[in-house]
Structure formats: structure tokens, C-alpha cells
Scaffold this motif. Structure first.
Motif, mmCIF file in Angstrom:
data_model
loop_
_atom_site.group_PDB
_atom_site.id
_atom_site.type_symbol
_atom_site.label_atom_id
_atom_site.label_comp_id
_atom_site.label_asym_id
_atom_site.label_seq_id
_atom_site.Cartn_x
_atom_site.Cartn_y
_atom_site.Cartn_z
ATOM 1 N N ILE A 18 1.338 -1.145 0.129
ATOM 2 C CA ILE A 18 -0.185 -0.196 0.229
ATOM 3 C C ILE A 18 1.076 1.415 0.324
ATOM 4 O O ILE A 18 0.730 2.460 -0.855
ATOM 5 C CB ILE A 18 -1.024 0.189 0.933
ATOM 6 N N GLY A 19 1.889 1.434 0.756
ATOM 7 C CA GLY A 19 2.551 2.089 0.418
ATOM 8 C C GLY A 19 4.097 2.799 -0.282
ATOM 9 O O GLY A 19 3.817 3.781 -1.201
ATOM 10 N N LEU A 20 3.948 1.713 -1.288
ATOM 11 C CA LEU A 20 4.867 1.911 -2.417
ATOM 12 C C LEU A 20 3.936 2.382 -3.117
ATOM 13 O O LEU A 20 3.554 3.090 -4.290
ATOM 14 C CB LEU A 20 4.817 0.684 -2.888
ATOM 15 N N ARG A 21 2.154 2.394 -3.349
ATOM 16 C CA ARG A 21 1.053 2.508 -4.099
ATOM 17 C C ARG A 21 0.496 4.205 -3.957
ATOM 18 O O ARG A 21 0.442 4.848 -4.943
ATOM 19 C CB ARG A 21 0.261 1.545 -4.108
ATOM 20 N N TYR A 22 1.033 4.517 -2.718
ATOM 21 C CA TYR A 22 -0.020 5.533 -2.235
ATOM 22 C C TYR A 22 1.454 6.626 -1.544
ATOM 23 O O TYR A 22 0.049 7.843 -1.297
ATOM 24 C CB TYR A 22 -1.197 5.460 -1.251
ATOM 25 N N SER A 23 2.340 6.158 -0.997
ATOM 26 C CA SER A 23 2.929 7.334 -0.520
ATOM 27 C C SER A 23 3.319 9.067 -1.046
ATOM 28 O O SER A 23 3.778 8.565 -2.685
ATOM 29 C CB SER A 23 4.377 6.689 -0.470
ATOM 30 N N ASP A 24 3.396 9.617 -0.578
ATOM 31 C CA ASP A 24 3.633 11.002 -1.412
ATOM 32 C C ASP A 24 4.924 11.780 -0.737
ATOM 33 O O ASP A 24 5.457 12.219 -1.359
ATOM 34 C CB ASP A 24 2.213 11.980 -1.011
ATOM 35 N N THR A 25 4.287 11.633 1.196
ATOM 36 C CA THR A 25 6.151 12.479 1.318
ATOM 37 C C THR A 25 7.095 11.611 1.746
ATOM 38 O O THR A 25 6.486 9.901 1.586
ATOM 39 C CB THR A 25 4.984 13.023 2.922
ATOM 40 N N ALA A 26 7.504 12.254 2.276
ATOM 41 C CA ALA A 26 9.349 11.289 2.672
ATOM 42 C C ALA A 26 8.741 10.319 3.678
ATOM 43 O O ALA A 26 9.201 9.629 4.225
ATOM 44 C CB ALA A 26 10.192 12.548 3.423
#
Length: 112
Positions: A18-26
Motif C-alpha cells: 500500500i505504501g508503494l502505491r500511495y506514498s507521497d511524502t518523505a
């Protein structure tokens, strides 16, 4: 204990995918990286006691099934009966691998 590591790795895999798909910030990317490290550490620990092929098959199969279910439930992914049936096949395969690998591990322990 080895199976607990496999379960932990599969659960944490959900979060890093999910992080790979939705991460935007550092910070989100850092959390994703930490989840990947925890997941791979758990796989390594499981491989110390179980055959690596079994660990990998169970980890990827259960993780993939869980991620698809999370997509259905939380991210409005397209639902279809065929996807659910194929997830069921994965789950049956994972259970079958777990059941047969426990027997082989016990045989190896008896042989030592």
C-alpha cells in the motif's frame, strides 16, 4: 515460531505494498521502507527453520491474497467472482504447502 515470522512478513507486506502505491511524502516513503525491512527480516528468520521455497510461496501467496482483499474492502477495487475464486485457489495452495511442509520438517528433525 517460524510460521509466526511468515505470518508477520505477510501482514507487513500489505502495508508496504500500500505504501508503494500511495506514498507521497518523505515520511510515508520512510514508513514504507521500514515495513519492507521488517517484512524481509521476518522472511530471513523464517528461512532459518523452514525451507526457503516454502517460506517464499506462503509469503507471496498469502500476501497477494490479502492485498487483493484489502483493495476490495478499502480502496474500491473492481470486485469480480473470478478474482475471489482465484484468491481462494491461492489460499488453498498456501494451506496445502503449509500442511505438507510441516510434515517434511518433522521428518527431517526425526532423521537428525
Amino acid at each position: 515460531m517460524a510460521w509466526i515470522y511468515v505470518l508477520l512478513a505477510a501482514i507487513v507486506e500489505i502495508f508496504w505494498v500500500i505504501g508503494l502505491r500511495y506514498s507521497d511524502t518523505a515520511l510515508e516513503w520512510a514508513g514504507t521502507a521500514v515495513a519492507i525491512i521488517i517484512s524481509f527480516y521476518a522472511i530471513i528468520k523464517a528461512c532459518e527453520q523452514l525451507p526457503s521455497g516454502t517460506v517464499y510461496a506462503v509469503f507471496t501467496g498469502s500476501g497477494a491474497a490479502a492485498i487483493v482483499l484489502v483493495d476490495f474492502l478499502f480502496f474500491n477495487a473492481e470486485f469480480s467472482i473470478m478474482k475471489v475464486l482465484f484468491i481462494a485457489v491461492i489460499i488453498v495452495g498456501v494451506i496445502g504447502i503449509k500442511m505438507t511442509s510441516e510434515e517434511s520438517v518433522q521428518v527431517e528433525e526425526e532423521g537428525d
